[in-house]
Write an enzyme that holds these catalytic residues in place. Structure first.
Site, PDB file in Angstrom:
ATOM      1  N   ASP A 295      -4.626 -33.870   4.850  1.00  0.00           N
ATOM      2  CA  ASP A 295      -5.658 -34.523   4.045  1.00  0.00           C
ATOM      3  C   ASP A 295      -5.046 -35.604   3.163  1.00  0.00           C
ATOM      4  O   ASP A 295      -3.881 -35.520   2.769  1.00  0.00           O
ATOM      5  CB  ASP A 295      -6.365 -33.498   3.150  1.00  0.00           C
ATOM      6  CG  ASP A 295      -7.312 -32.592   3.918  1.00  0.00           C
ATOM      7  OD1 ASP A 295      -7.708 -32.951   5.034  1.00  0.00           O
ATOM      8  OD2 ASP A 295      -7.635 -31.506   3.396  1.00  0.00           O
TER       9      ASP A 295
ATOM     10  N   GLU B 105      -2.709 -29.917   9.197  1.00  0.00           N
ATOM     11  CA  GLU B 105      -2.920 -29.093   8.004  1.00  0.00           C
ATOM     12  C   GLU B 105      -4.028 -28.078   8.194  1.00  0.00           C
ATOM     13  O   GLU B 105      -3.870 -26.901   7.859  1.00  0.00           O
ATOM     14  CB  GLU B 105      -3.262 -29.985   6.792  1.00  0.00           C
ATOM     15  CG  GLU B 105      -3.571 -29.183   5.539  1.00  0.00           C
ATOM     16  CD  GLU B 105      -4.089 -30.029   4.384  1.00  0.00           C
ATOM     17  OE1 GLU B 105      -4.576 -29.433   3.396  1.00  0.00           O
ATOM     18  OE2 GLU B 105      -4.026 -31.273   4.441  1.00  0.00           O
TER      19      GLU B 105
ATOM     20  N   TYR C 133       0.798  -1.226   0.000  1.00  0.00           N
ATOM     21  CA  TYR C 133       0.000   0.000   0.000  1.00  0.00           C
ATOM     22  C   TYR C 133       0.833   1.280   0.000  1.00  0.00           C
ATOM     23  O   TYR C 133       0.282   2.377  -0.078  1.00  0.00           O
ATOM     24  CB  TYR C 133      -0.979   0.008   1.176  1.00  0.00           C
ATOM     25  CG  TYR C 133      -2.293  -0.661   0.820  1.00  0.00           C
ATOM     26  CD1 TYR C 133      -3.197  -0.024  -0.029  1.00  0.00           C
ATOM     27  CD2 TYR C 133      -2.621  -1.919   1.304  1.00  0.00           C
ATOM     28  CE1 TYR C 133      -4.392  -0.633  -0.393  1.00  0.00           C
ATOM     29  CE2 TYR C 133      -3.808  -2.539   0.949  1.00  0.00           C
ATOM     30  CZ  TYR C 133      -4.691  -1.883   0.104  1.00  0.00           C
ATOM     31  OH  TYR C 133      -5.872  -2.490  -0.248  1.00  0.00           O
TER      32      TYR C 133
END
Length: 421
Positions: A302, A250, A164
């Site tokens: 996963d 995770e 920014y």
């Protein structure tokens, strides 16, 4: 007859529980599992006494590029020296350009002895007097100027803050983020040396006490939300723990389940998550815990190609930041679950499994070609099962047997059977 019915009822209840919680009857008392974990911890601490290999030990220091932590005064000196050389080039009538280490995939090297990805020594020239590179060269100069200001003021900003400062020039944060990594390579320092950090993302809970900027934090008393991992690793010190292992998770959902169930009290551990893709702060924090506490790290991800990719980033590093893999990677992370072979082993119902997309299958096959996967035969076997079955599953698939099945049966049984790769 009434007495006989009363005698049979406990057996009926036991059978009912076994049906609801498959494999729970295989669990040994917690004391037996804790004994197994203590053996693992002792073995890890014994192995930690050996010297850590470096690129120099392998005679690769000249062929590969690695960054180091620099003090603020050293960062200032590097930027000023670079600015002087650019000024001299301009005054000589040659314009100016930056020599930028290439972070392309072709300039990456997996070193089996180190078990991590490193950056080779190829560089590219980024001239100002070229239509194709003028904008990126301008961004590079602007980032260097901002970093110099930060080092003079000794303050930290986030990557978002940096973006920014000049939105019209940067246009998109991914562009300023990419050049920030380039600047780290040009100066030969870690990104944390630049005083630019990412926003807080990762969290930790469990048997860990550490100081954060002088304040002592007890992670057993932080509620189920845990303690946010400080974005600046320099703030962290005085780590102490009575944990037997670190559990790397995770996803936030699995982390919340384990934190609410106080899994770390039943099996003394530290639970940490980056809530998906690993961020720099979590990777630095995990490595610091591993190296200082000398605890084994077990990973719960996963059962899909992306879970394994996330695990590999923690263990072997990412190609995007291979220049700093020495500081960002955690050695010897063990894959605890959820593995493709677990889907049948734990009888995960078909309705809880998901079909792999074409992209999933391609990612899985691409992973099979990676050297860090080939090094581990167990990973290859599991990936082959996944690609062949074309099925994937999230950690939450275990909730089909009950919301607390993960903490009450699956993980304890995994630990009991020492079922990790």
């Amino acid at each position: 007859m009434a007495d006989k019915k009363k005698r049979r009822r406990p057996d009926a209840d036991s059978d009912d529980e076994s049906a609801r919680l498959p494999f729970k009857n295989r669990l040994k008392p917690d004391a037996a599992i804790l004994s197994i974990l203590k053996t693992l911890t002792e073995a890890t601490k014994s192995a930690s006494t050996s010297k850590t290999l470096t690129l120099s030990d392998l005679n690769l220091a000249s062929a590969c590029r690695e960054v180091t932590d620099l003090t603020l005064s050293s960062v200032q000196t590097e930027i000023q020296t670079l600015a002087i050389s650019l000024a001299k080039s301009i005054l000589a009538g040659n314009g100016f350009s930056f020599s930028v280490p290439s972070r392309a995939a072709t300039n990456q090297l997996y070193v089996p002895e180190l078990d991590r990805i490193v950056l080779k020594d190829k560089t590219s020239v980024r001239p100002y007097a070229s239509v194709s590179t003028v904008r990126k060269t301008t961004i590079t100069a602007r980032i260097l100027s901002l970093i110099h200001q930060l080092s003079l003021k000794n303050i930290h900003v986030t990557k978002r803050d940096l973006f920014y400062t000049d939105v019209k020039l940067f246009q998109d944060q991914t562009q300023s983020d990419a050049v920030l990594d380039d600047v780290s390579c040009i100066l030969g320092c870690t990104r944390s040396s630049l005083n630019v950090v990412a926003a807080e993302k990762g969290v930790v809970v469990g048997r860990l006490i550490f100081s954060d900027n002088g304040d002592m934090i007890d992670c057993t008393k932080m509620g189920m939300g845990g303690k946010a991992i400080p974005p600046n690793i320099d703030r962290v010190g005085d780590m102490s723990s009575d944990a037997l292992f670190i559990l790397l998770v995770e996803k936030d959902a699995a982390y919340m389940r384990l934190a609410e169930d106080r899994f770390y009290n039943r099996f003394p551990c530290i639970i940490v998550t980056a809530k998906g893709q690993p961020d720099v702060a979590t990777r630095l924090f995990l490595r610091k815990m591993k190296m200082e506490l000398k605890l084994p790290v077990l990973a719960l991800v996963d059962s899909d190609p992306y879970g394994l990719k996330i695990l590999s980033v923690y263990g072997s590093g990412s190609k995007n930041m291979s220049y700093d893999s020495a500081n960002l990677t955690t050695p010897d992370i063990k894959w605890l679950g959820v593995r493709p072979s677990d889907l049948d082993k734990y009888k995960i119902p078909e309705q809880c499994r998901l079909p792999m997309t074409e992209q999933d299958i391609k990612t899985g096959k691409d992973l099979l070609e990676e050297d860090f996967v080939k090094k581990n035969p167990g990973w290859v076997e599991e990936l082959n099962i996944m690609v062949k079955s074309k099925q994937k599953a999230e950690i939450q698939a275990l909730s089909t047997f009950g919301f607390q099945y993960l903490s009450e049966v699956y993980l304890p049984l995994k630990l009991q059977q020492q079922d990790w790769l």
